[in-house]
Design an enzyme around this catalytic site. Structure first.
Site, short mmCIF file in Angstrom:
data_model
loop_
_atom_site.label_atom_id
_atom_site.label_comp_id
_atom_site.label_asym_id
_atom_site.label_seq_id
_atom_site.Cartn_x
_atom_site.Cartn_y
_atom_site.Cartn_z
CG HIS A 62 -0.59 0.43 2.47
ND1 HIS A 62 -0.35 -0.45 3.51
CD2 HIS A 62 -0.35 1.66 2.96
CE1 HIS A 62 0.03 0.24 4.57
NE2 HIS A 62 0.03 1.53 4.28
CB SER B 50 2.71 1.77 6.21
OG SER B 50 1.45 1.80 6.78
CG ASP C 142 -0.04 -3.88 2.78
OD1 ASP C 142 0.44 -3.42 1.74
OD2 ASP C 142 -0.40 -3.18 3.75
#
Ligand code: 4AZ
Length: 273
Positions: free
Chosen positions: A83, A230, A136
């Site tokens: 992402h 992230s 992811d």
């Protein structure tokens, strides 16, 4: 996941609006307080495999252009979250980012220590599902030698619920857009899959899938990954067990952080590294 506000590009007014919007989107986040949330500063020498993904063109110079975390898993391979490479984060397709870099050896993003390495190759998992957040992972290749962290294989005791783990990043320390200049780490514990499935049933912001995700936090909250973390590592027993992926808010009790389970994606890393 939520999208990091691009304050360095958009200016202080937009940053303020962004922070207000975040506090509306994530009510209760700010009360979790204390810095990563609930963490402390760490020296780069204690986390030599930690890297920042950066683009000064997209995110400005103040924090070396950092927008996500990543981790070296071989001398030339970095893994991060799929992402992180999406236009919702970058503003454009990743192929249109003129200066995508892997920053190594720079704990203080305001400084000049370490190196900004050009990215030779990018593979973004085409199976990444933005609805559930399953799959992811992205794999980046660089030329210079990195210091790798080994991935914990399937069945490794590091994945057991209750295991002490730590998450690393330069992300939001309070859930209000306060991105860190220095690398931080928070101690958390691997949580039971049943607890995570309860916290994130299907139909919400994402869906907890035990086969491809692992979740971590504290039952009382207060320590967690947040926006900007992230793609960074969750480390247990000196091995990589997860990549920061998503969660509801940051550090809230009953809403643990969710990570890409490394044992589930190891074959993809091997194929694309
Ligand atoms: C994010 O937006 C994000 N508290 C990452 C992790 C968590 C929430 C959001 C988990 O990148």
């Amino acid at each position: 996941m939520r999208i990091r506000s691009r304050s360095s590009v958009l200016g202080p007014v937009a940053a303020l609006v962004g922070a207000l919007a975040l506090s509306v989107v994530c009510p209760g986040q700010a009360v979790a307080g204390r810095a990563v949330v609930g963490g402390r500063s760490v020296q780069m020498s204690d986390a030599p495999w930690m890297v920042a993904l950066a683009s000064r063109d997209r995110f400005g110079d103040a924090r070396s252009g950092q927008f996500c975390g990543g981790v070296a898993v071989s001398r030339s391979t970095v893994v991060t979250a799929a992402h992180c490479m999406r236009p919702e984060v970058l503003g454009v397709d990743w192929r249109e980012v003129p200066d995508l870099r892997v920053v190594v050896g720079r704990g203080d993003l305001g400084g000049e220590e370490g190196q900004e390495l050009p990215v030779r190759r990018v593979w973004v998992n085409p199976e990444y599902d933005p609805r559930t957040h399953a799959g992811d992972i992205a794999v980046l290749t660089v030329d210079q030698p990195l210091t790798p962290l080994p991935m914990a294989p399937k069945g490794d005791p590091a994945y057991r619920p209750g295991t002490a783990a730590a998450v690393y990043g330069w992300g939001d320390t309070r859930g209000d857009g306060s991105y860190s200049r220095t690398l931080r780490s928070a101690p958390v514990r691997v949580l039971d899959d049943a607890r995570c499935a309860d916290a994130y049933p299907s139909g919400g912001d994402g869906t907890y899938r035990a086969a491809s995700m692992v979740c971590a936090g504290l039952p009382e909250g207060g320590r967690d990954a947040c926006q900007g973390d992230s793609g960074g590592p969750l480390v247990a027993h000196g091995k990589l067990i997860g990549l920061v992926s998503w969660g509801s808010g940051c550090g809230e009790a009953g809403s643990p952080g969710v990570y890409t389970r490394m044992s589930a994606v190891a074959p993809l890393v091997a194929a694309h590294g």
